[in-house]
Design a protein around this motif. Sequence first.
Motif, PDB file in Angstrom:
ATOM      1  N   LEU A 184     -44.297 -14.416 -51.666  1.00 26.72           N
ATOM      2  CA  LEU A 184     -45.699 -14.742 -50.999  1.00 26.72           C
ATOM      3  C   LEU A 184     -45.597 -14.521 -49.564  1.00 26.72           C
ATOM      4  N   GLN A 185     -46.413 -13.575 -48.923  1.00 22.40           N
ATOM      5  CA  GLN A 185     -46.259 -13.351 -47.565  1.00 22.40           C
ATOM      6  C   GLN A 185     -47.699 -14.036 -46.967  1.00 22.40           C
ATOM      7  N   LYS A 186     -47.250 -14.491 -45.838  1.00 21.68           N
ATOM      8  CA  LYS A 186     -48.722 -15.360 -45.217  1.00 21.68           C
ATOM      9  C   LYS A 186     -48.882 -14.656 -43.850  1.00 21.68           C
ATOM     10  N   LYS A 187     -50.091 -14.977 -43.397  1.00 23.75           N
ATOM     11  CA  LYS A 187     -50.859 -14.442 -42.238  1.00 23.75           C
ATOM     12  C   LYS A 187     -49.746 -14.773 -41.180  1.00 23.75           C
ATOM     13  N   GLY A 188     -49.430 -14.057 -40.172  1.00 20.01           N
ATOM     14  CA  GLY A 188     -48.760 -14.410 -39.328  1.00 20.01           C
ATOM     15  C   GLY A 188     -47.410 -13.863 -39.359  1.00 20.01           C
ATOM     16  N   GLU A 189     -46.802 -13.742 -40.452  1.00 13.62           N
ATOM     17  CA  GLU A 189     -45.601 -12.823 -40.671  1.00 13.62           C
ATOM     18  C   GLU A 189     -45.890 -11.397 -41.010  1.00 13.62           C
ATOM     19  N   ARG A 190     -44.476 -10.487 -40.811  1.00  7.00           N
ATOM     20  CA  ARG A 190     -45.055  -9.128 -41.540  1.00  7.00           C
ATOM     21  C   ARG A 190     -45.301  -9.153 -43.001  1.00  7.00           C
ATOM     22  N   GLN A 191     -46.422  -8.807 -43.368  1.00  4.80           N
ATOM     23  CA  GLN A 191     -46.789  -8.218 -44.822  1.00  4.80           C
ATOM     24  C   GLN A 191     -46.544  -7.060 -45.279  1.00  4.80           C
ATOM     25  N   GLU A 192     -45.799  -6.867 -46.100  1.00  6.00           N
ATOM     26  CA  GLU A 192     -45.471  -5.494 -46.692  1.00  6.00           C
ATOM     27  C   GLU A 192     -45.931  -5.507 -48.186  1.00  6.00           C
ATOM     28  N   VAL A 193     -46.647  -4.077 -48.355  1.00  5.97           N
ATOM     29  CA  VAL A 193     -46.910  -3.705 -49.824  1.00  5.97           C
ATOM     30  C   VAL A 193     -46.196  -2.378 -50.140  1.00  5.97           C
ATOM     31  N   THR A 194     -45.555  -2.263 -50.828  1.00  5.64           N
ATOM     32  CA  THR A 194     -44.796  -0.932 -51.267  1.00  5.64           C
ATOM     33  C   THR A 194     -44.138  -0.282 -50.144  1.00  5.64           C
ATOM     34  N   GLY A 195     -43.381  -1.242 -49.260  1.00  5.32           N
ATOM     35  CA  GLY A 195     -42.592  -0.673 -48.283  1.00  5.32           C
ATOM     36  C   GLY A 195     -43.538  -0.458 -46.960  1.00  5.32           C
ATOM     37  N   LEU A 196     -44.890  -0.805 -46.841  1.00  5.64           N
ATOM     38  CA  LEU A 196     -45.795  -0.494 -45.786  1.00  5.64           C
ATOM     39  C   LEU A 196     -46.273  -1.834 -45.180  1.00  5.64           C
ATOM     40  N   VAL A 197     -46.289  -1.781 -43.815  1.00  9.02           N
ATOM     41  CA  VAL A 197     -46.924  -2.984 -43.275  1.00  9.02           C
ATOM     42  C   VAL A 197     -48.436  -3.069 -43.499  1.00  9.02           C
ATOM     43  N   VAL A 198     -49.047  -4.177 -43.778  1.00 12.06           N
ATOM     44  CA  VAL A 198     -50.331  -4.265 -44.003  1.00 12.06           C
ATOM     45  C   VAL A 198     -50.945  -5.247 -43.483  1.00 12.06           C
ATOM     46  N   SER A 199     -50.290  -5.978 -42.273  1.00 15.62           N
ATOM     47  CA  SER A 199     -50.763  -7.075 -41.638  1.00 15.62           C
ATOM     48  C   SER A 199     -52.207  -6.997 -40.848  1.00 15.62           C
ATOM     49  N   ASP A 200     -52.298  -5.918 -40.305  1.00 21.16           N
ATOM     50  CA  ASP A 200     -53.676  -5.462 -39.558  1.00 21.16           C
ATOM     51  C   ASP A 200     -54.142  -4.065 -39.899  1.00 21.16           C
ATOM     52  N   ARG A 201     -53.222  -3.320 -40.133  1.00 22.88           N
ATOM     53  CA  ARG A 201     -53.276  -1.782 -40.694  1.00 22.88           C
ATOM     54  C   ARG A 201     -52.467  -1.353 -41.551  1.00 22.88           C
ATOM     55  N   VAL A 202     -52.653  -0.293 -42.127  1.00 21.90           N
ATOM     56  CA  VAL A 202     -51.434   0.348 -42.948  1.00 21.90           C
ATOM     57  C   VAL A 202     -50.384   0.902 -41.857  1.00 21.90           C
ATOM     58  N   ASN A 203     -49.288   0.560 -41.994  1.00 16.84           N
ATOM     59  CA  ASN A 203     -48.308   1.395 -41.068  1.00 16.84           C
ATOM     60  C   ASN A 203     -46.946   1.268 -41.553  1.00 16.84           C
ATOM     61  N   VAL A 204     -46.109   2.270 -41.104  1.00 14.17           N
ATOM     62  CA  VAL A 204     -44.441   2.118 -41.608  1.00 14.17           C
ATOM     63  C   VAL A 204     -44.120   1.171 -40.620  1.00 14.17           C
ATOM     64  N   THR A 205     -42.907   0.648 -41.033  1.00 14.88           N
ATOM     65  CA  THR A 205     -42.046  -0.228 -40.407  1.00 14.88           C
ATOM     66  C   THR A 205     -41.436   0.063 -39.338  1.00 14.88           C
ATOM     67  N   ARG A 206     -41.146  -0.791 -38.429  1.00 12.53           N
ATOM     68  CA  ARG A 206     -40.621  -0.357 -36.932  1.00 12.53           C
ATOM     69  C   ARG A 206     -39.220   0.131 -37.374  1.00 12.53           C
ATOM     70  N   GLU A 207     -38.205  -0.281 -38.338  1.00 13.69           N
ATOM     71  CA  GLU A 207     -37.200   0.305 -38.670  1.00 13.69           C
ATOM     72  C   GLU A 207     -37.254   1.668 -38.934  1.00 13.69           C
ATOM     73  N   TYR A 208     -37.958   1.997 -39.741  1.00 14.74           N
ATOM     74  CA  TYR A 208     -38.164   3.378 -40.125  1.00 14.74           C
ATOM     75  C   TYR A 208     -38.420   4.605 -39.003  1.00 14.74           C
ATOM     76  N   VAL A 209     -39.339   3.968 -38.216  1.00 14.12           N
ATOM     77  CA  VAL A 209     -39.511   4.867 -36.939  1.00 14.12           C
ATOM     78  C   VAL A 209     -38.313   4.935 -36.045  1.00 14.12           C
ATOM     79  N   ARG A 210     -37.867   3.421 -36.140  1.00 15.36           N
ATOM     80  CA  ARG A 210     -36.597   3.494 -34.960  1.00 15.36           C
ATOM     81  C   ARG A 210     -35.261   4.223 -35.652  1.00 15.36           C
ATOM     82  N   ASP A 211     -35.053   4.235 -36.984  1.00 13.19           N
ATOM     83  CA  ASP A 211     -33.837   5.026 -37.382  1.00 13.19           C
ATOM     84  C   ASP A 211     -34.103   6.583 -37.211  1.00 13.19           C
ATOM     85  N   LEU A 212     -35.314   7.070 -37.199  1.00 16.67           N
ATOM     86  CA  LEU A 212     -35.595   8.520 -37.053  1.00 16.67           C
ATOM     87  C   LEU A 212     -35.564   8.849 -35.534  1.00 16.67           C
TER      88      LEU A 212
END
Length: 427
Positions: A184-212
């Motif tokens: 269970l992921q609550k507001k205020g922490e990073r919420q992910e669905v199928t590997g994507l961040v959904v806290s305020d908008r759909v986004n890839v994780t920081r780690e994904y961009v940082r690795d590339l």
Amino acid sequence: MQTYTNRILQSLYEAPNCVTGFVPSKSVADNARIHVGMNYVFNTDLKDFFSSIPQARVWGALRTRPFCFNETIASAIAGLCCIEELRIENEEEAGGDLPETKLVHVLPQGSPCSPILTNIVCHNLDWKLSGLARRFHLRYSRYADDITFSSNHNVYQEDGEFLTEFRRIIAEQNFTLNEKKTRLQKKGERQEVTGLVVSDRVNVTREYVRDLDNLLYIWQRYGRHAAFTKFLSRYVPKQNFPRKNPEMISTIQGRLSYIRMVKGAEDPTLKKLQKRFERLLARPENSLGTKIIYLDTYSIEDFERIMGCKLEFIEKFLSDCSGEEEYGFLSPHFTLNGYQINVQLSKYARTRIKNILEKGTEEDLVEFKKRFKIAYCRKAIDEAQCPIIPDDDPEYAARILKVYRARMEKLRFWMIVRGMKKKPQAK
């Protein structure tokens, strides 16, 4: 055969709105978008999803709407799409004795027909879980075996009414929850669905961009070989070892395409990464270091005569993502037996041929082909340049080294180098 069967089933089946996995017009981004900005996001996973669906259940699903196949056709499709699996039963109760085994027919993972058949079989599951979501005023989606509920109010208490009913429906449909992946992921922490961040908008994780970004930085700062070494050490997993050698360029292109799908083509981060990648591709460099073994060498003039082909020098242009800037690079190549073969250039050869193409004459080009050599080369393997592997896992280290050696040995190429100057004859 299964590919064509899959196309037939896809043309007849229309997935409900809550199903986003294995649907041609939907993706993981569509699945994540349903749960953006919610106070609570509840994720869980169905254990052994494909192998938990027996052939009899596939047969039964094909007999119902929208297919309504007769027994013969349903049996033929179910038999074609399922495989035999030897299953161990009552292993814990057997103690020291040999456990009982049973031969079952189940859906295999990776088969062309398995994805759509799982959606067809899960029709009742989706219908009941959608009803459960409406009852508790929740949002519900399923991507393959990944189930997600979200809401602005908390109904996910352990032993509460919602979870009790949810577990009952899963068990009733002959599935098993993977408790290790239930969270269970609550507001205020990073919420992910199928590997994507959904806290305020759909986004890839920081780690994904940082690795590339890190991989492109190593390529830019230390060269392509250093980047490939880093890529190889991170790419090769300890399980599910790939049969084919990993391709760094294809992987980077795939990651950029994934970011484009999630964030959109106009995203500034994507444009920045794309521009750096295009510049690195256009940069004249030797891809695997400095140690070269020359297998065969000709003057360019003799090479064209013996091979019956012509070496062409073409300047290609690449533009950045905005289309505002273009930059060119030489692309020498020849065509042999219908295949275009690219040729690398040494630093001096590149400078000389660029001057000839810009300011020289046809006679200068003929003289260039007489003086310069074209060599068939391969890279020597330098053990010091192999990926750094921890000593505590020798099997893992051996597998990475095997892939690395195979990659290095197979990469052979043609390269234009400066020929030896003729010594002046004594008078």
